[in-house]
Write a protein that holds these residues in place. Structure first.
Motif, PDB file in Angstrom:
ATOM      1  N   MET A   1       0.844  -1.194   0.000  1.00  0.00           N
ATOM      2  CA  MET A   1       0.000   0.000   0.000  1.00  0.00           C
ATOM      3  C   MET A   1       0.882   1.248   0.000  1.00  0.00           C
ATOM      4  O   MET A   1       1.868   1.312   0.731  1.00  0.00           O
ATOM      5  N   SER A   2       0.551   2.239  -0.797  1.00  0.00           N
ATOM      6  CA  SER A   2       1.335   3.475  -0.866  1.00  0.00           C
ATOM      7  C   SER A   2       1.238   4.250   0.439  1.00  0.00           C
ATOM      8  O   SER A   2       0.224   4.218   1.134  1.00  0.00           O
ATOM      9  N   SER A   3       2.313   4.987   0.760  1.00  0.00           N
ATOM     10  CA  SER A   3       2.315   5.782   1.983  1.00  0.00           C
ATOM     11  C   SER A   3       3.259   6.961   1.825  1.00  0.00           C
ATOM     12  O   SER A   3       4.088   7.008   0.908  1.00  0.00           O
ATOM     13  N   ILE A   4       3.138   7.939   2.745  1.00  0.00           N
ATOM     14  CA  ILE A   4       4.001   9.117   2.761  1.00  0.00           C
ATOM     15  C   ILE A   4       4.649   9.214   4.135  1.00  0.00           C
ATOM     16  O   ILE A   4       3.977   9.125   5.163  1.00  0.00           O
ATOM     17  N   LYS A   5       5.955   9.404   4.148  1.00  0.00           N
ATOM     18  CA  LYS A   5       6.696   9.475   5.402  1.00  0.00           C
ATOM     19  C   LYS A   5       7.563  10.734   5.421  1.00  0.00           C
ATOM     20  O   LYS A   5       8.238  11.044   4.448  1.00  0.00           O
ATOM     21  N   ALA A   6       7.517  11.472   6.539  1.00  0.00           N
ATOM     22  CA  ALA A   6       8.382  12.636   6.706  1.00  0.00           C
ATOM     23  C   ALA A   6       9.784  12.182   7.076  1.00  0.00           C
ATOM     24  O   ALA A   6       9.958  11.418   8.028  1.00  0.00           O
ATOM     25  N   VAL A   7      10.804  12.635   6.323  1.00  0.00           N
ATOM     26  CA  VAL A   7      12.180  12.232   6.601  1.00  0.00           C
ATOM     27  C   VAL A   7      13.059  13.399   7.048  1.00  0.00           C
ATOM     28  O   VAL A   7      14.138  13.191   7.601  1.00  0.00           O
ATOM     29  N   LEU A 264       2.896  11.248 -11.030  1.00  0.00           N
ATOM     30  CA  LEU A 264       1.983  11.437  -9.909  1.00  0.00           C
ATOM     31  C   LEU A 264       1.785  12.920  -9.633  1.00  0.00           C
ATOM     32  O   LEU A 264       2.679  13.745  -9.879  1.00  0.00           O
ATOM     33  N   ILE A 265       0.625  13.262  -9.107  1.00  0.00           N
ATOM     34  CA  ILE A 265       0.277  14.639  -8.775  1.00  0.00           C
ATOM     35  C   ILE A 265       0.165  14.760  -7.256  1.00  0.00           C
ATOM     36  O   ILE A 265      -0.504  13.952  -6.606  1.00  0.00           O
ATOM     37  N   ALA A 266       0.818  15.767  -6.686  1.00  0.00           N
ATOM     38  CA  ALA A 266       0.702  16.051  -5.255  1.00  0.00           C
ATOM     39  C   ALA A 266      -0.017  17.378  -5.072  1.00  0.00           C
ATOM     40  O   ALA A 266       0.246  18.343  -5.798  1.00  0.00           O
ATOM     41  N   VAL A 267      -0.919  17.428  -4.105  1.00  0.00           N
ATOM     42  CA  VAL A 267      -1.643  18.657  -3.811  1.00  0.00           C
ATOM     43  C   VAL A 267      -1.737  18.818  -2.298  1.00  0.00           C
ATOM     44  O   VAL A 267      -1.783  17.832  -1.553  1.00  0.00           O
ATOM     45  N   VAL A 274      -1.168  16.361   2.665  1.00  0.00           N
ATOM     46  CA  VAL A 274      -0.564  16.146   1.358  1.00  0.00           C
ATOM     47  C   VAL A 274      -1.278  14.961   0.736  1.00  0.00           C
ATOM     48  O   VAL A 274      -1.341  13.884   1.330  1.00  0.00           O
ATOM     49  N   ARG A 275      -1.842  15.184  -0.444  1.00  0.00           N
ATOM     50  CA  ARG A 275      -2.597  14.139  -1.128  1.00  0.00           C
ATOM     51  C   ARG A 275      -1.888  13.803  -2.444  1.00  0.00           C
ATOM     52  O   ARG A 275      -1.452  14.705  -3.170  1.00  0.00           O
ATOM     53  N   ILE A 276      -1.804  12.522  -2.751  1.00  0.00           N
ATOM     54  CA  ILE A 276      -1.164  12.056  -3.982  1.00  0.00           C
ATOM     55  C   ILE A 276      -2.233  11.449  -4.887  1.00  0.00           C
ATOM     56  O   ILE A 276      -3.078  10.667  -4.438  1.00  0.00           O
ATOM     57  N   PHE A 277      -2.175  11.817  -6.179  1.00  0.00           N
ATOM     58  CA  PHE A 277      -3.130  11.323  -7.164  1.00  0.00           C
ATOM     59  C   PHE A 277      -2.381  10.799  -8.392  1.00  0.00           C
ATOM     60  O   PHE A 277      -1.264  11.236  -8.686  1.00  0.00           O
ATOM     61  N   SER A 278      -3.034   9.902  -9.096  1.00  0.00           N
ATOM     62  CA  SER A 278      -2.553   9.506 -10.415  1.00  0.00           C
ATOM     63  C   SER A 278      -3.521  10.046 -11.460  1.00  0.00           C
ATOM     64  O   SER A 278      -4.695  10.291 -11.165  1.00  0.00           O
ATOM     65  N   ILE A 286      -8.728  11.006 -12.662  1.00  0.00           N
ATOM     66  CA  ILE A 286      -7.870  11.373 -11.539  1.00  0.00           C
ATOM     67  C   ILE A 286      -8.219  10.434 -10.388  1.00  0.00           C
ATOM     68  O   ILE A 286      -9.377  10.372  -9.958  1.00  0.00           O
ATOM     69  N   THR A 287      -7.219   9.722  -9.872  1.00  0.00           N
ATOM     70  CA  THR A 287      -7.480   8.705  -8.851  1.00  0.00           C
ATOM     71  C   THR A 287      -6.637   8.953  -7.610  1.00  0.00           C
ATOM     72  O   THR A 287      -5.415   9.114  -7.716  1.00  0.00           O
ATOM     73  N   PRO A 288      -7.233   8.988  -6.408  1.00  0.00           N
ATOM     74  CA  PRO A 288      -6.442   9.136  -5.172  1.00  0.00           C
ATOM     75  C   PRO A 288      -5.526   7.934  -4.972  1.00  0.00           C
ATOM     76  O   PRO A 288      -5.922   6.795  -5.194  1.00  0.00           O
ATOM     77  N   VAL A 289      -4.295   8.202  -4.524  1.00  0.00           N
ATOM     78  CA  VAL A 289      -3.319   7.146  -4.270  1.00  0.00           C
ATOM     79  C   VAL A 289      -3.049   7.007  -2.780  1.00  0.00           C
ATOM     80  O   VAL A 289      -3.147   5.929  -2.205  1.00  0.00           O
ATOM     81  N   THR A 290      -2.715   8.116  -2.112  1.00  0.00           N
ATOM     82  CA  THR A 290      -2.448   8.097  -0.680  1.00  0.00           C
ATOM     83  C   THR A 290      -2.470   9.525  -0.153  1.00  0.00           C
ATOM     84  O   THR A 290      -2.484  10.489  -0.932  1.00  0.00           O
ATOM     85  N   ASP A 291      -2.458   9.682   1.162  1.00  0.00           N
ATOM     86  CA  ASP A 291      -2.374  11.018   1.756  1.00  0.00           C
ATOM     87  C   ASP A 291      -1.806  10.901   3.158  1.00  0.00           C
ATOM     88  O   ASP A 291      -1.751   9.815   3.746  1.00  0.00           O
ATOM     89  N   THR A 292      -1.351  12.041   3.678  1.00  0.00           N
ATOM     90  CA  THR A 292      -0.883  12.115   5.062  1.00  0.00           C
ATOM     91  C   THR A 292      -1.153  13.506   5.597  1.00  0.00           C
ATOM     92  O   THR A 292      -1.196  14.479   4.824  1.00  0.00           O
ATOM     93  N   LYS A 293      -1.328  13.616   6.904  1.00  0.00           N
ATOM     94  CA  LYS A 293      -1.596  14.908   7.517  1.00  0.00           C
ATOM     95  C   LYS A 293      -0.362  15.393   8.259  1.00  0.00           C
ATOM     96  O   LYS A 293       0.229  14.654   9.050  1.00  0.00           O
ATOM     97  N   LEU A 294       0.020  16.654   8.004  1.00  0.00           N
ATOM     98  CA  LEU A 294       1.156  17.263   8.684  1.00  0.00           C
ATOM     99  C   LEU A 294       0.657  18.124   9.842  1.00  0.00           C
ATOM    100  O   LEU A 294      -0.524  18.067  10.194  1.00  0.00           O
TER     101      LEU A 294
END
Length: 327
Positions: A1-7, A264-267, A274-278, A286-294
């Motif tokens: 599953m796709s994910s977003i991680k702050a590094v 990929l598109i980030a918005v 941060v939301r990622i779309f294809s 336009i399809t949602p891929v993953t998102d994360t809240k900062l």
């Protein structure tokens, strides 16, 4: 599953209660990041091994909030726009630091965005004064105003160059999009979309082919537009081919970035996500891929042009964050 991680988590200002970071942009090879903010400073960072190392801090050249900064494609120049209505052009010196080369004046109000064209021949700027200015760079490196475009009826939020064709797009508070081309004497309108979004058009970005444009608005909508008949530029038109409404938020989308490596598109925007779309050009979906809240509102995001999984984000809490997107 796709994910977003702050590094990476970095303060734009040494003040732990720093004011918001308004804008950021990578240089063309993804090794350097420029950030600007409410503290009236410009910072240039080196990016390596998931870390940002401060190379240079510029302060005192502009006396109000700094809204936007953009590297020229060659990397020698940096354009910076401020709410004091000035644009400062910096050039890198023998010590590998940027020093002021030109100060451009003429806008009546806050400068919201500045963008070098890919060939370095043009600089586009826009402002709260409802205008878009086109500056031509001559062989001596001097800047001359060629066109002042007064097509918007409210603040112009962004200007954006097509990566393939000599076309310029602008969007703003009047909910509209405008597209321009150069007719060998002046910059003139190729197309106008009066109600591109239901409210302010905050941001836009092209895909790598220059065929598609994505826009993000205060109506928390993403829209994809096809640039039809781009050659000759006078025949170019914007045709909406896809849209996506985020129904789980009432907050504006402030920034959108289209990755030229993964497509990929980030918005991101006021809801701190941060939301990622294809985007599928065949099905026009336009399809949602993953998102994360900062931890705060996000004013700007940008994919690293040399790294397929790396995004920089500028936040209202004064921080800059580097995010990794996993497949």
């Amino acid at each position: 599953m796709s994910s977003i991680k702050a590094v990476t988590f970095t303060q734009h200002s040494a003040d732990l209660l720093a004011a918001r970071v308004w804008g950021l942009n990578w240089n063309h090879n993804g090794r350097f990041l420029v950030t600007v903010g409410e503290d009236r400073t410009v910072k240039i960072w080196k990016y390596a091994d998931d870390k940002l190392s401060l190379l240079q801090k510029i302060s005192g050249d502009q006396n109000r909030t700094i809204r936007y900064a953009h590297f020229s494609h060659c990397g020698r120049f940096l354009a910076v726009g401020s709410w004091d209505a000035t644009i400062v052009i910096y050039e890198i010196n023998e010590s590998n630091e940027f020093e002021e080369k030109h100060r451009l004046e003429g806008h009546e109000n806050e400068v919201k965005c500045v963008q070098f064209s890919n060939n370095g021949q043009w600089l586009a700027t826009c402002s709260r004064d409802k205008t878009v200015w086109l500056w031509q760079v001559d062989e001596d490196g001097d800047y001359e105003v060629v066109s002042i475009l007064q097509k918007h009826s409210a603040d112009v939020k962004f200007v954006l160059w097509n990566p393939v064709y000599e076309l310029l797009v602008s969007g703003g508070y009047d909910n509209s999009l405008r597209m321009y081309y150069y007719d060998d004497e002046d910059w003139v309108t190729a197309d106008e979309v009066e109600a591109a979004h239901d409210s302010a058009v905050w941001s836009g970005d092209f895909d790598s082919t220059g065929k598609y444009l994505v826009t993000a608005g205060a109506d928390h909508n993403l829209k994809v537009w096809e640039v039809t008949s781009p050659e000759p530029p006078s025949a170019a038109r914007l045709n909406k081919v896809a849209s996506y409404e985020a129904r789980d938020t009432v907050w504006p989308f402030y920034s959108v970035s289209w990755d030229h490596l993964t497509n990929l598109i980030a918005v991101a925007g006021g809801d701190q996500k941060v939301r990622i779309f294809s985007f599928d050009a065949e099905s026009l979906a336009i399809t949602p891929v993953t998102d994360t809240k900062l931890d705060a509102e996000i004013n700007a995001i940008a994919w690293n042009p040399a790294s397929a999984d790396t995004i920089a984000a500028a936040l209202d809490d004064g921080t800059v964050q580097i995010l990794r997107v996993s497949a």
